[in-house]
Motif scaffolding. Sequence first.
Motif, PDB file in Angstrom:
ATOM      1  N   VAL A  57       0.809  -1.248   0.060  1.00 50.63           N
ATOM      2  CA  VAL A  57       0.068   0.008   0.073  1.00 50.63           C
ATOM      3  C   VAL A  57       1.006   1.223   0.006  1.00 50.63           C
ATOM      4  N   LEU A  58       1.888   1.266   0.779  1.00 49.85           N
ATOM      5  CA  LEU A  58       2.779   2.534   1.082  1.00 49.85           C
ATOM      6  C   LEU A  58       3.559   2.741  -0.656  1.00 49.85           C
ATOM      7  N   VAL A  62       0.741   4.055  -2.952  1.00 54.06           N
ATOM      8  CA  VAL A  62       0.485   5.578  -2.776  1.00 54.06           C
ATOM      9  C   VAL A  62       1.608   6.411  -3.224  1.00 54.06           C
ATOM     10  N   ALA A 109       1.128   6.832  -7.028  1.00 56.54           N
ATOM     11  CA  ALA A 109      -0.204   7.612  -7.248  1.00 56.54           C
ATOM     12  C   ALA A 109      -0.060   9.142  -6.896  1.00 56.54           C
ATOM     13  N   LEU A 110       0.709   9.579  -5.826  1.00 52.89           N
ATOM     14  CA  LEU A 110       1.322  10.743  -5.535  1.00 52.89           C
ATOM     15  C   LEU A 110       1.980  11.276  -6.778  1.00 52.89           C
TER      16      LEU A 110
END
Length: 220
Positions: free
Chosen positions: A187-188, A191, A194-195
């Motif tokens: 997940v990290l 994310v 995605a950023l």
Amino acid sequence: MSTIGDSSGTDGNDRGETDGDESGMAGRVPDILDSDASKERDDPLSRDMVFDVLKNQRRRYALHYLKQIDGTVQLSDLAEQVAAWENDTAVDTISAAERKRVYTALYQSHLPKLDDAGIVDYNQNRGIVELSTAAEQIDPYLEMDARDDITWCKRYLALAGAGSVAVAASSFGIPPFGGLADLSLAVLVVVAFALVAIAHTVDARNAPTTGEQSPAIEGE
């Protein structure tokens, strides 16, 4: 370079805009710029004017050539290079008809329009043209900087490398990633990508949409 005499008529290849709409400028002979006119050319160009000027590929080609030459240019030389770019060939291989068509359109339509916009100084009587000081204002819209794409590629590569290091550290129990569960680590990483992707998208949307790679002059 061949020299072409003054021609009449309209350009059948409008490159997205009808040259005939502006052919009424054919008899236009610009006066020598006085101090007031020169001052006007330093005024900011409106965004609408810039987009109107750059929407035509033939005008963009003319500006690309003038920027690379960086000085006074003969209209005949300009027409030859623009014709070569339009036909994706060398200057020596363009036909007389291709050369004349571009020459006529530049002489009657495109250069007067650029001169009226204050982007070039065009002496129609002498057949010479050069960029004005105001031309610098169109640089962000005219040219696409490939270095920016390279910068974003490097950011994605760096993020991928950091993710790989984090995964390896988690596998061997190396802090601070050793205590993370596989799902949390995944997940990290997602994310983080995605950023960066969101930042890239915002940057792309704010970039000018008319930019293009500047074509190279043969022999330069």
